[in-house]
Design a protein around this motif. Structure first.
Motif, PDB file in Angstrom:
ATOM      1  N   ARG A  50       7.613  -7.993   0.576  1.00  0.00           N
ATOM      2  CA  ARG A  50       8.119  -7.585   1.762  1.00  0.00           C
ATOM      3  C   ARG A  50       7.018  -6.837   2.557  1.00  0.00           C
ATOM      4  NH1 ARG A  50      11.413  -4.066   4.540  1.00  0.00           N
ATOM      5  NH2 ARG A  50      12.101  -2.928   2.664  1.00  0.00           N
ATOM      6  N   PHE A  51       6.694  -5.659   1.909  1.00  0.00           N
ATOM      7  CA  PHE A  51       5.643  -4.624   2.633  1.00  0.00           C
ATOM      8  C   PHE A  51       4.437  -5.507   2.694  1.00  0.00           C
ATOM      9  CE2 PHE A  51       7.499  -0.398   0.839  1.00  0.00           C
ATOM     10  CZ  PHE A  51       8.659  -0.498   1.803  1.00  0.00           C
ATOM     11  N   GLY A  52       3.736  -6.178   1.544  1.00  0.00           N
ATOM     12  CA  GLY A  52       2.572  -6.778   1.653  1.00  0.00           C
ATOM     13  C   GLY A  52       2.568  -7.963   3.187  1.00  0.00           C
ATOM     14  N   CYS A 105       0.784  -1.253  -0.011  1.00  0.00           N
ATOM     15  CA  CYS A 105       0.212  -0.038  -0.051  1.00  0.00           C
ATOM     16  C   CYS A 105       0.749   1.205  -0.092  1.00  0.00           C
ATOM     17  CB  CYS A 105      -0.719   0.165   1.345  1.00  0.00           C
ATOM     18  SG  CYS A 105      -2.132  -1.367   1.197  1.00  0.00           S
ATOM     19  N   VAL A 106       0.447   2.224  -0.899  1.00  0.00           N
ATOM     20  CA  VAL A 106       1.068   3.706  -0.618  1.00  0.00           C
ATOM     21  C   VAL A 106      -0.084   4.654  -0.310  1.00  0.00           C
ATOM     22  CG1 VAL A 106       2.307   5.436  -1.977  1.00  0.00           C
ATOM     23  CG2 VAL A 106       2.439   3.034  -2.658  1.00  0.00           C
ATOM     24  N   SER A 107       0.014   5.537   0.752  1.00  0.00           N
ATOM     25  CA  SER A 107      -0.739   6.359   1.003  1.00  0.00           C
ATOM     26  C   SER A 107       0.057   7.643   1.396  1.00  0.00           C
ATOM     27  CB  SER A 107      -1.881   5.813   2.173  1.00  0.00           C
ATOM     28  OG  SER A 107      -2.968   6.506   2.215  1.00  0.00           O
ATOM     29  N   THR A 108      -0.803   8.539   2.323  1.00  0.00           N
ATOM     30  CA  THR A 108      -0.388   9.736   2.840  1.00  0.00           C
ATOM     31  C   THR A 108      -0.535   9.949   4.440  1.00  0.00           C
ATOM     32  OG1 THR A 108      -2.741  10.703   2.358  1.00  0.00           O
ATOM     33  CG2 THR A 108      -1.089  10.868   0.569  1.00  0.00           C
ATOM     34  N   LEU A 148      -1.543   2.680  10.885  1.00  0.00           N
ATOM     35  CA  LEU A 148      -1.568   1.151  10.316  1.00  0.00           C
ATOM     36  C   LEU A 148      -0.115   1.176   9.484  1.00  0.00           C
ATOM     37  CD1 LEU A 148      -2.881  -1.540   9.293  1.00  0.00           C
ATOM     38  CD2 LEU A 148      -3.641  -0.059   7.149  1.00  0.00           C
ATOM     39  N   LEU A 149       0.101   2.073   8.548  1.00  0.00           N
ATOM     40  CA  LEU A 149       1.329   2.012   7.699  1.00  0.00           C
ATOM     41  C   LEU A 149       2.457   2.624   8.282  1.00  0.00           C
ATOM     42  CD1 LEU A 149      -0.283   2.382   4.143  1.00  0.00           C
ATOM     43  CD2 LEU A 149       0.178   0.398   5.212  1.00  0.00           C
ATOM     44  N   GLU A 150       3.378   1.901   8.457  1.00  0.00           N
ATOM     45  CA  GLU A 150       4.761   2.660   8.912  1.00  0.00           C
ATOM     46  C   GLU A 150       5.820   2.729   7.687  1.00  0.00           C
ATOM     47  OE1 GLU A 150       6.506   1.376  12.929  1.00  0.00           O
ATOM     48  OE2 GLU A 150       4.874  -0.415  12.298  1.00  0.00           O
ATOM     49  N   ASP A 151       6.008   4.010   6.981  1.00  0.00           N
ATOM     50  CA  ASP A 151       6.846   4.083   6.055  1.00  0.00           C
ATOM     51  C   ASP A 151       8.308   3.486   5.810  1.00  0.00           C
ATOM     52  OD1 ASP A 151       7.404   5.271   3.398  1.00  0.00           O
ATOM     53  OD2 ASP A 151       8.801   6.401   4.364  1.00  0.00           O
ATOM     54  N   GLY A 152       8.266   2.354   5.041  1.00  0.00           N
ATOM     55  CA  GLY A 152       9.435   1.832   4.741  1.00  0.00           C
ATOM     56  C   GLY A 152       9.640   0.568   5.474  1.00  0.00           C
ATOM     57  N   GLU A 153       8.431   0.562   6.400  1.00  0.00           N
ATOM     58  CA  GLU A 153       8.461  -0.899   7.051  1.00  0.00           C
ATOM     59  C   GLU A 153       7.208  -1.960   6.424  1.00  0.00           C
ATOM     60  OE1 GLU A 153      10.381  -1.954   9.535  1.00  0.00           O
ATOM     61  OE2 GLU A 153      11.422  -0.236   9.294  1.00  0.00           O
ATOM     62  N   ASN A 154       6.133  -1.538   6.420  1.00  0.00           N
ATOM     63  CA  ASN A 154       5.062  -2.138   5.776  1.00  0.00           C
ATOM     64  C   ASN A 154       4.459  -1.261   4.684  1.00  0.00           C
ATOM     65  OD1 ASN A 154       3.566  -0.305   7.578  1.00  0.00           O
ATOM     66  ND2 ASN A 154       2.486  -1.984   8.507  1.00  0.00           N
ATOM     67  N   GLY A 155       4.917  -0.595   4.163  1.00  0.00           N
ATOM     68  CA  GLY A 155       4.275   0.314   3.020  1.00  0.00           C
ATOM     69  C   GLY A 155       4.728   1.462   2.965  1.00  0.00           C
TER      70      GLY A 155
END
Length: 414
Positions: free
Chosen positions: A381-383, A336-339, A347-354
């Protein structure tokens, strides 16, 4: 006869394709042994339903969407409520609110509350509002008229587009309020006189409906014009979803990369977005799917390579909380890519799971998309990491247990 565990849930509209998190919660509460009756301020406008809607047993009752459409029903509600002691108390609240919000909507809220309190479908012993703006106003008024306690679930737009005075007063009237992001939780706590009555409860996901994906996402790299990387997004075509920013980011991708973008969802800006895609020269790579049910959405997650959503804060303060679609996509090991808006970084940590990029930055979004298009190993890896986080921290059974516990504590006290 009324039961001690029956709750009337007041909703802005029901059923709605865009509010699967509410439907999941309703079904979860029913399965926890709580009897519900649903009160909707608006009739449905979506042409489709999710399977979860058909599993909810609660009766649904619709209040007059506009008072002038059912004047006799509203008048009958007024006549029936006049003898109630709570009527004069609610009239005082209404007259206090009116100068601060002199609008048709304010009169409509009172009229709908009069109808609800006079008809009292299902004879509930408790009222619960989903959204702290209009539904909570109707619920608060009806609560005073009927002398029935109420609680509230606050989400995103309803928090950030409501004035502080109104939020503060509703937080004082409700027995407790839950909200679904830490940012919203901190904001509501700052306005509450009794901070212990504000609770953080992530919606989570019904993982039975989004089971582990045993398949494999592709190793496409965007180098084959016959097999482009598949980018998908799910969300209403409205301002806060940032689809204009996403289209501009797609247009900035290098010409040698081959990709296809699919948008799932309906909305008022669809026509404008199609026009923008044409102006940007990317319309031939985009498929506008319209609204789909949950089963079809799941199939698209599994067939895609990247999920993208460019959340933003609009001029009136509207924004997402934690978009449920990001949790859904993550549950299917989809990168996932978001803002960095509201609850997305929860939910998303940049460079860890998205990848999480600044809002309103098509160039940064394009760079994140390019990185994932060219690097399938990174996508995998992100997924994998995103799925682990969802299944470890965002199982909706946790939020259902929390809500059922809050209701149970009130019933025990009573």
């Amino acid at each position: 006869m009324p039961t001690d565990r029956k709750i009337a849930v007041v909703l802005k509209g029901y059923p709605r394709l865009s509010e699967t998190f509410i439907a999941q919660e309703l079904l979860g509460l029913e399965r926890a042994g709580i009897e519900l009756v649903l009160i909707s301020l608006r009739r449905p406008t979506d042409g489709k339903r999710h399977p979860v809607h058909d599993e909810i047993r609660a009766d649904v009752h619709y209040l007059p969407e506009y008072l002038h459409e059912e004047p006799l029903r509203v008048l009958r509600g007024l006549v029936r409520c006049l003898p109630k002691p709570g009527f004069w108390r609610v009239l005082g609240l209404f007259l206090k609110d009116l100068p601060r919000d002199f609008s048709r909507n304010r009169f409509r809220r009172l009229g709908q509350a009069l109808v609800l309190a006079s008809e009292w479908p299902g004879q509930p012993r408790w009222l619960h509002a989903h959204f702290i703006h209009t539904p909570a106003s109707v619920t608060a008024y009806a609560s005073v008229i009927a002398g029935t306690p109420w609680t509230c679930s606050a989400h995103a737009k309803d928090i950030w587009t409501s004035p502080d005075w109104e939020l503060s007063e509703k937080l004082g009237l409700a027995r407790w309020t839950v909200t679904c992001t830490r940012m919203g939780y901190e904001h509501l706590r700052s306005l509450a006189s009794d901070k212990s009555r504000v609770h953080l409860s992530y919606h989570g996901l019904d993982l039975d409906r989004f089971p582990h994906f045993d398949g494999t996402h592709s190793n496409r790299t965007g180098s084959d014009p016959a097999d482009p990387v598949r980018i998908v997004s799910v969300g209403r075509a409205v301002g806060k979803k940032g689809y204009d920013v996403l289209l501009k980011a797609l247009a900035k991708l290098p010409a040698e990369l081959h990709w296809r973008f699919e948008h799932i969802g309906a909305g008022e800006l669809t026509g404008q977005l199609k026009t923008l895609a044409t102006e940007l020269g990317v319309s031939d790579r985009i498929v506008w799917k319209g609204a789909l049910d949950q089963t079809d959405v799941l199939a698209h997650y599994r067939a895609s390579d990247i999920f993208a959503l460019a959340c933003r804060i609009t001029a009136d303060g509207d924004r997402d909380g934690l978009p449920n679609v990001l949790v859904e996509a993550s549950s299917q090991r989809l990168a996932c890519v978001s803002t960095a808006i509201s609850g997305v970084p929860e939910l998303l940590e940049d460079g860890e799971n998205g990848r999480v990029v600044p809002s309103e930055d098509p160039q940064a979004l394009a760079a994140a998309l390019e990185e994932l298009i060219r690097n399938p190993a990174l996508r995998h890896r992100f997924g994998d990491a995103a799925e682990r986080k969802v299944r470890g921290q965002f199982d909706h059974h946790t939020s259902i247990e929390q809500l059922a516990g809050l209701f149970a504590s009130e019933w025990r006290a009573a």
